[in-house]
Design an enzyme around this catalytic site. Structure first.
Site, mmCIF file in Angstrom:
data_model
loop_
_atom_site.group_PDB
_atom_site.id
_atom_site.type_symbol
_atom_site.label_atom_id
_atom_site.label_comp_id
_atom_site.label_asym_id
_atom_site.label_seq_id
_atom_site.Cartn_x
_atom_site.Cartn_y
_atom_site.Cartn_z
ATOM 1 C CG ASP A 177 -26.922 2.135 -50.295
ATOM 2 O OD1 ASP A 177 -26.380 2.816 -49.396
ATOM 3 O OD2 ASP A 177 -27.756 1.246 -50.054
ATOM 4 C CB ILE A 178 -26.403 7.582 -49.092
ATOM 5 C CG1 ILE A 178 -27.152 6.914 -47.948
ATOM 6 C CG2 ILE A 178 -27.333 8.350 -50.011
ATOM 7 C CD1 ILE A 178 -27.757 7.899 -46.967
ATOM 8 C CG ASN B 207 -31.035 -6.811 -46.636
ATOM 9 O OD1 ASN B 207 -30.499 -7.891 -46.821
ATOM 10 N ND2 ASN B 207 -30.390 -5.678 -46.797
ATOM 11 C CD GLN C 214 -37.708 -4.484 -45.142
ATOM 12 O OE1 GLN C 214 -38.171 -5.570 -44.809
ATOM 13 N NE2 GLN C 214 -38.338 -3.662 -45.948
ATOM 14 C CG HIS D 220 -34.510 -1.446 -50.171
ATOM 15 N ND1 HIS D 220 -35.349 -1.466 -49.082
ATOM 16 C CD2 HIS D 220 -33.268 -1.635 -49.688
ATOM 17 C CE1 HIS D 220 -34.644 -1.663 -47.982
ATOM 18 N NE2 HIS D 220 -33.366 -1.772 -48.328
ATOM 19 C CG HIS E 63 -29.329 -3.781 -51.210
ATOM 20 N ND1 HIS E 63 -28.769 -2.659 -50.637
ATOM 21 C CD2 HIS E 63 -30.337 -4.170 -50.388
ATOM 22 C CE1 HIS E 63 -29.401 -2.395 -49.500
ATOM 23 N NE2 HIS E 63 -30.363 -3.300 -49.330
#
Length: 112
Positions: A31-32, A85, A92, A98, A100
């Site tokens: 994740d960024i 989410n 979301q 996706h 996490h």
């Protein structure tokens, strides 16, 4: 694939990502904006808007890959959290399913 979807562009390699694992069906990348020392996203390569849209086989591939990510990142024994989410109230922000994978620190309860 959705042309305007951020994660579809990651799958197409049009946006760079720090890839952790990749199979024919899923992609896992860092994740960024990490929320834990380990924060990896696992996404299906096929575009699904929300988790309720995902078929059981793909859902299983996402979960199996999330566990492989935890092992690869060395958090499978100490513990980790998987988060999906879903929709606006679920938090979301990218409408491509996706998961996490969060770990590397103690997780509190209840989550935010």
């Amino acid at each position: 694939m959705s042309a305007d979807c951020l994660f579809c562009r990651v799958v197409a390699k049009r946006i760079p990502a720090r890839i952790v694992l990749e199979t024919d069906a899923v992609l896992a990348f860092h994740d960024i904006n990490p929320q834990a020392p380990t924060h990896v996203l696992v996404i299906p390569k096929e575009h699904f808007r929300a988790i309720g849209d995902v078929d059981p086989v793909t859902a299983g591939q996402i979960l199996a890959t999330a566990h492989e990510v935890a092992k690869y990142e060395g958090i499978d024994e100490s513990g980790y959290r998987l988060v999906f989410n879903t929709n606006e109230d679920g938090g979301q922000t990218v409408y491509h399913v996706h998961c996490h994978v969060l770990g590397g620190r103690h997780m509190t309860w209840p989550p935010g």
